[in-house]
Design an enzyme around this catalytic site. Sequence first.
Site, short mmCIF file in Angstrom:
data_model
loop_
_atom_site.label_atom_id
_atom_site.label_comp_id
_atom_site.label_asym_id
_atom_site.label_seq_id
_atom_site.Cartn_x
_atom_site.Cartn_y
_atom_site.Cartn_z
N THR A 138 3.23 59.75 107.26
CA THR A 138 2.11 60.62 106.90
C THR A 138 1.09 59.90 106.02
O THR A 138 1.44 59.11 105.14
CB THR A 138 2.63 61.86 106.17
OG1 THR A 138 3.55 62.53 107.01
CG2 THR A 138 1.49 62.81 105.80
N ASN A 141 -5.27 61.44 105.43
CA ASN A 141 -6.20 62.00 106.42
C ASN A 141 -5.58 62.21 107.79
O ASN A 141 -6.26 62.66 108.71
CB ASN A 141 -7.42 61.09 106.55
CG ASN A 141 -8.22 61.02 105.27
OD1 ASN A 141 -8.45 62.03 104.62
ND2 ASN A 141 -8.63 59.82 104.89
N SER A 144 -0.45 65.55 110.98
CA SER A 144 0.06 65.70 112.35
C SER A 144 -0.65 64.76 113.32
O SER A 144 -0.13 64.47 114.40
CB SER A 144 -0.13 67.15 112.80
OG SER A 144 0.57 68.04 111.95
N ILE A 169 5.60 61.02 100.63
CA ILE A 169 6.74 60.20 101.00
C ILE A 169 7.94 60.55 100.12
O ILE A 169 7.90 60.37 98.90
CB ILE A 169 6.41 58.69 100.88
CG1 ILE A 169 5.13 58.36 101.67
CG2 ILE A 169 7.59 57.85 101.34
CD1 ILE A 169 5.16 58.79 103.12
N THR A 170 9.01 61.04 100.75
CA THR A 170 10.24 61.33 100.02
C THR A 170 10.84 60.03 99.50
O THR A 170 11.01 59.08 100.27
CB THR A 170 11.23 62.06 100.93
OG1 THR A 170 10.62 63.25 101.45
CG2 THR A 170 12.48 62.47 100.16
N GLY A 352 13.02 93.10 90.55
CA GLY A 352 12.39 92.35 89.47
C GLY A 352 13.21 91.15 89.03
O GLY A 352 12.67 90.11 88.63
N GLU A 375 8.61 67.41 108.58
CA GLU A 375 9.06 66.96 109.91
C GLU A 375 8.28 67.64 111.03
O GLU A 375 8.78 67.82 112.14
CB GLU A 375 10.56 67.20 110.12
CG GLU A 375 11.44 66.87 108.95
CD GLU A 375 11.63 65.39 108.74
OE1 GLU A 375 10.61 64.71 108.58
OE2 GLU A 375 12.77 64.93 108.75
N SER A 378 5.38 74.28 111.69
CA SER A 378 5.80 75.26 112.70
C SER A 378 4.84 75.25 113.89
O SER A 378 5.26 75.41 115.04
CB SER A 378 5.86 76.66 112.08
OG SER A 378 6.93 76.75 111.16
N GLU A 379 3.56 75.06 113.61
CA GLU A 379 2.58 75.03 114.69
C GLU A 379 2.81 73.84 115.63
O GLU A 379 2.70 73.96 116.85
CB GLU A 379 1.17 74.98 114.10
CG GLU A 379 0.72 76.26 113.40
CD GLU A 379 1.36 76.45 112.02
OE1 GLU A 379 1.29 77.56 111.48
OE2 GLU A 379 1.94 75.48 111.48
#
Length: 396
Positions: A138, A141, A144, A169-170, A352, A375, A378-379
């Site tokens: 990723t 800019n 996806s 970045i993990t 609450g 990863e 959803s789209e």
Amino acid sequence: MNGHIPTSVHSGFSLELPETVHQVREIAYRFAQERIAPYVRQWDETQAFPKEVLREAGRLGLMGIFIPEEYGGAGLGYYEYVAALIELGAVDGAFGLSVAAHNSLCTGHIYYHGSEEQKQRYLPRLASGEWIGAWALTEPNTGSDASNMDTIAVREGEGWRINGQKNFITHGISADVYVVIARTGERRSRRNATAFIIEKGTPGLVLGKKEDKLGMRASETAWIGLENVWVPDTHRIGEVGAGFHQAMQVLEGGRISIAALSLGIAKGAYEAALTYAQQRRQFDKPLIEHQLVAFKLADMAMELAAAELLTYQAAYLKNTGQPVNRYSSMAKYYASEIGVKICNEALQIFGGYGYVKDYPVEKFYRDIKLCTIGEGTSEIQLLVISREILHEAGMG
């Protein structure tokens, strides 16, 4: 948690799974209770990344579950991997996310696409937890839109010169080894990206700002810069131009990871809500005896069971070497979306009290949302599934 190891997410249902699955589930459960649960709130509030606890997980085999024993891994499969992530996620989604990213992204990329020399050098250290892995696709800019990435690798001498920036970045700061995908061809052209291994300490590798996140706060997320980074050609993974195809295959397994992690987080929220509904009394009887609350719990249990079946179906296809793209996307989409719904309903059952940090569901509620984004959103999953359907119908 209720102190026992359920045979599946929904305690009234049992899949016929190998004995190793139950063994790994118990190992992950015990580890989560003893080494993670006491520190969840502290890690979350301080955004502390528990790197040493990840190393402990590695010593138990949880950081290289599907890596063969010849490379230092546990030599198991995706059934066991799914089971472990469910148990870890039920206690702390952030820790489960780190285990998932390390296994399926960085380590998985090298295992499935690396040379024998690369596997021998990196996998034993990654699978043992001695080294922590990161995977960098990723960009600021191009989320996806990965075929349009700005990070570029150019041939120079006996290697490659890489310039660019990656974000979200993990383990971006704490990783010992990075798999970086860079563009080596024209934008949006076919076979325009290549994957490279970059070790921590390589000149020009800039470790940037840690992101201050809504949830998954104990899983480190950061950007990295690549300023005239040079790596030898031996650090290239596979053929020039194969990086994007490799990344898509890696993400197929990664989506099973996120489905399993979603199940774990949702399971934690469901079990917390169930326990609370049994103990909390309103109008002279336990909440669970009120039909509206009982129906909420019934829906939650049903959705967990359905997501579990879909996730294990994807794991079966992965284990048996069959095409998994469609089912991994289905599992990831469904499990993450119902996970959000279940965590929301769990918080509603708490009322609450669900909104305060003394109770666990507010953290589940914050953590689960990332599972609909990481990863592939959803789209994007719907796009993948619809393309598979069109292709099957002879229209794609």
